[in-house]
Design a protein around this motif. Sequence first.
Motif, PDB file in Angstrom:
ATOM      1  N   SER A 173       0.826  -1.209   0.000  1.00 29.13           N
ATOM      2  CA  SER A 173       0.000   0.000   0.000  1.00 29.13           C
ATOM      3  C   SER A 173       0.855   1.251   0.000  1.00 29.13           C
ATOM      4  O   SER A 173       0.571   2.225  -0.714  1.00 29.13           O
ATOM      5  CB  SER A 173      -0.937  -0.004   1.213  1.00 29.13           C
ATOM      6  OG  SER A 173      -1.798  -1.122   1.192  1.00 29.13           O
ATOM      7  N   VAL A 174       1.903   1.247   0.793  1.00 19.91           N
ATOM      8  CA  VAL A 174       2.814   2.404   0.831  1.00 19.91           C
ATOM      9  C   VAL A 174       3.475   2.597  -0.529  1.00 19.91           C
ATOM     10  O   VAL A 174       3.639   3.729  -1.011  1.00 19.91           O
ATOM     11  CB  VAL A 174       3.872   2.223   1.937  1.00 19.91           C
ATOM     12  CG1 VAL A 174       4.943   3.315   1.840  1.00 19.91           C
ATOM     13  CG2 VAL A 174       3.216   2.262   3.312  1.00 19.91           C
ATOM     14  N   MET A 175       3.846   1.506  -1.183  1.00 18.10           N
ATOM     15  CA  MET A 175       4.462   1.609  -2.513  1.00 18.10           C
ATOM     16  C   MET A 175       3.471   2.201  -3.523  1.00 18.10           C
ATOM     17  O   MET A 175       3.870   2.954  -4.415  1.00 18.10           O
ATOM     18  CB  MET A 175       4.935   0.240  -2.984  1.00 18.10           C
ATOM     19  CG  MET A 175       6.118  -0.324  -2.199  1.00 18.10           C
ATOM     20  SD  MET A 175       7.561   0.786  -2.171  1.00 18.10           S
ATOM     21  CE  MET A 175       7.437   1.434  -0.482  1.00 18.10           C
ATOM     22  N   MET A 176       2.191   1.857  -3.400  1.00 15.69           N
ATOM     23  CA  MET A 176       1.188   2.444  -4.283  1.00 15.69           C
ATOM     24  C   MET A 176       1.117   3.960  -4.095  1.00 15.69           C
ATOM     25  O   MET A 176       1.037   4.720  -5.065  1.00 15.69           O
ATOM     26  CB  MET A 176      -0.191   1.832  -3.994  1.00 15.69           C
ATOM     27  CG  MET A 176      -0.361   0.389  -4.411  1.00 15.69           C
ATOM     28  SD  MET A 176      -0.333   0.133  -6.210  1.00 15.69           S
ATOM     29  CE  MET A 176       1.309  -0.572  -6.385  1.00 15.69           C
ATOM     30  N   GLY A 205      -3.978   2.368  -2.667  1.00 16.00           N
ATOM     31  CA  GLY A 205      -3.053   2.481  -1.541  1.00 16.00           C
ATOM     32  C   GLY A 205      -3.770   2.827  -0.247  1.00 16.00           C
ATOM     33  O   GLY A 205      -3.519   2.223   0.806  1.00 16.00           O
ATOM     34  N   ILE A 206      -4.682   3.792  -0.319  1.00 13.56           N
ATOM     35  CA  ILE A 206      -5.453   4.185   0.872  1.00 13.56           C
ATOM     36  C   ILE A 206      -6.347   3.030   1.316  1.00 13.56           C
ATOM     37  O   ILE A 206      -6.518   2.781   2.523  1.00 13.56           O
ATOM     38  CB  ILE A 206      -6.287   5.441   0.575  1.00 13.56           C
ATOM     39  CG1 ILE A 206      -5.357   6.644   0.376  1.00 13.56           C
ATOM     40  CG2 ILE A 206      -7.275   5.717   1.700  1.00 13.56           C
ATOM     41  CD1 ILE A 206      -6.061   7.899  -0.071  1.00 13.56           C
ATOM     42  N   SER A 207      -6.924   2.310   0.359  1.00 13.70           N
ATOM     43  CA  SER A 207      -7.762   1.150   0.705  1.00 13.70           C
ATOM     44  C   SER A 207      -6.961   0.123   1.496  1.00 13.70           C
ATOM     45  O   SER A 207      -7.453  -0.455   2.472  1.00 13.70           O
ATOM     46  CB  SER A 207      -8.319   0.508  -0.566  1.00 13.70           C
ATOM     47  OG  SER A 207      -9.142   1.405  -1.277  1.00 13.70           O
ATOM     48  N   GLY A 208      -5.719  -0.116   1.075  1.00 12.72           N
ATOM     49  CA  GLY A 208      -4.861  -1.056   1.792  1.00 12.72           C
ATOM     50  C   GLY A 208      -4.531  -0.584   3.199  1.00 12.72           C
ATOM     51  O   GLY A 208      -4.501  -1.400   4.138  1.00 12.72           O
ATOM     52  N   ILE A 209      -4.279   0.704   3.352  1.00 20.11           N
ATOM     53  CA  ILE A 209      -3.984   1.254   4.683  1.00 20.11           C
ATOM     54  C   ILE A 209      -5.179   1.077   5.620  1.00 20.11           C
ATOM     55  O   ILE A 209      -5.031   0.691   6.786  1.00 20.11           O
ATOM     56  CB  ILE A 209      -3.614   2.753   4.583  1.00 20.11           C
ATOM     57  CG1 ILE A 209      -2.341   2.945   3.744  1.00 20.11           C
ATOM     58  CG2 ILE A 209      -3.451   3.358   5.966  1.00 20.11           C
ATOM     59  CD1 ILE A 209      -1.091   2.400   4.361  1.00 20.11           C
ATOM     60  N   ILE A 210      -6.375   1.348   5.105  1.00 17.45           N
ATOM     61  CA  ILE A 210      -7.591   1.190   5.911  1.00 17.45           C
ATOM     62  C   ILE A 210      -7.764  -0.272   6.324  1.00 17.45           C
ATOM     63  O   ILE A 210      -8.125  -0.577   7.466  1.00 17.45           O
ATOM     64  CB  ILE A 210      -8.825   1.679   5.125  1.00 17.45           C
ATOM     65  CG1 ILE A 210      -8.734   3.197   4.910  1.00 17.45           C
ATOM     66  CG2 ILE A 210     -10.113   1.320   5.857  1.00 17.45           C
ATOM     67  CD1 ILE A 210      -9.829   3.749   4.025  1.00 17.45           C
TER      68      ILE A 210
END
Length: 472
Positions: free
Chosen positions: A126-129, A216-221
């Motif tokens: 996610s951070v890489m995205m 990326g934000i979806s992965g962080i959530i």
Amino acid sequence: MVFNKASNEEKEPLLQNVDSPPRLPIRYIILFFCFMANTINNGMRINWSIAILAMVSKKKLDQSNLSAEVLLGDNGTESYDWDMETQQIILGAFYYGYTFTPFLGGWLVGKVGGFRVLFTGVLLSSVMMLLTAISARISVALLILTRVIDGTGQGVVYPATYSIIAKWSKLNERSTFISVSSSGYSIGAIVSSYVSAWLCSSCFLGGWPSTFYGVGISGIILCFGWFIIGSNDAANNRWISNYEKKLILSSRTEDTQSENNLDKVPWKSILTSAPVWSLCVCNVGFDYGYYFLSADVPIFFKTILGFQIKTTGLLTLLPQSAMFITMILGGVLADKLIFSGTLRIITMRKIFGFLGLGVSSVLLVSLGYFRNDITIVAILMVGVFAMYGFFIPGIDANTIDIAPNHSALLIGIMFSISSLTGFIGPAVLGALTNSTNTIIQWREVFWIVAGVQAFGLVAFLIFGSGNEQDWN
């Protein structure tokens, strides 16, 4: 049901209901997180195949203070002067991180548990995205590095989900849980392909960068929710009710409940096990076909059959939808057939394996002989992917049958080996179609893919097992 603040020593659940089943079992929430992890994972991968089309343009923009050559796309968004070779290097960099990390993920699960591995893998990707847009703006080399790290993060997630499912599902739910979790890959492909296309054609947050920000934000959530709710197993989860905990643990074997036996991996037994190697060979056959159909068959539709992009897109959506449906229904059917006593475990696995690799091979070869009938081509493509849906509850679920304690490691080994087909497949296709690109060459490719699938199927039919192995 009441809320309690429990001490670490007691490990009492925060949500308790001893006398009756909970309205929403925690294991279903855990399954949802595994499903979403796979959805976001594949969404990130598909997202790149769409976004890179918008990242490249021929209209130059002032680049006086930029390290990378920045251009102007058709909708006014920034894009770059990358030739085809550079684009393929960027896309292929993902597999340098992904190829061996499934094996690493399976090994790490045995050391630190699936909870941490899943969290770290999704967070890293996610951070890489989120860093993709700025990396592309700085240099191609930095962008390639983010792709490698992205592949590394994604590689450990799938083995982690298998470990979590092995410890969270009841025996009569395993095939269903694996099917639901793995179906996230189909949903990720369906949603990402259309959402990414829409965002890339818009000016929202700069056009194509918004696709990377969104996933990326979806992965962080997801990581935030998983950190609060998730755990390695039902025995150590603070949110599960005592009723559900006893329900899960009572249906498990003594070996599966123990964590101490994971400290020492029986490497010799695993690497000399015929059932394990039959799974590896079988998975190579499946991935070779799946990667080929997902990445290269759209080229066949456009260059050989002359289909328009919209038609090609439809022939991507329908098969993935069919695979999603058969994967879910196949998982439910598998559990019912096994625990009703209708079929033995290994009999059901082999039947589903035959559907997934045998029937699909016949349909795949047929694609090369119907070049003028779009209806038949669409039916064949849907049929191939529909049969692929049975492979997951049939073959992949077998890792939990033979070694529930080491299922994540087995999946990691299988995926590390089969991911090599992501390199081999395009190389074979290029060698056969580089000088002459006609229907004749593509028929040869279809026969090769079908042959690899059939070889994998035969290996599992001969050496596959449904019994838990002694070394587990």
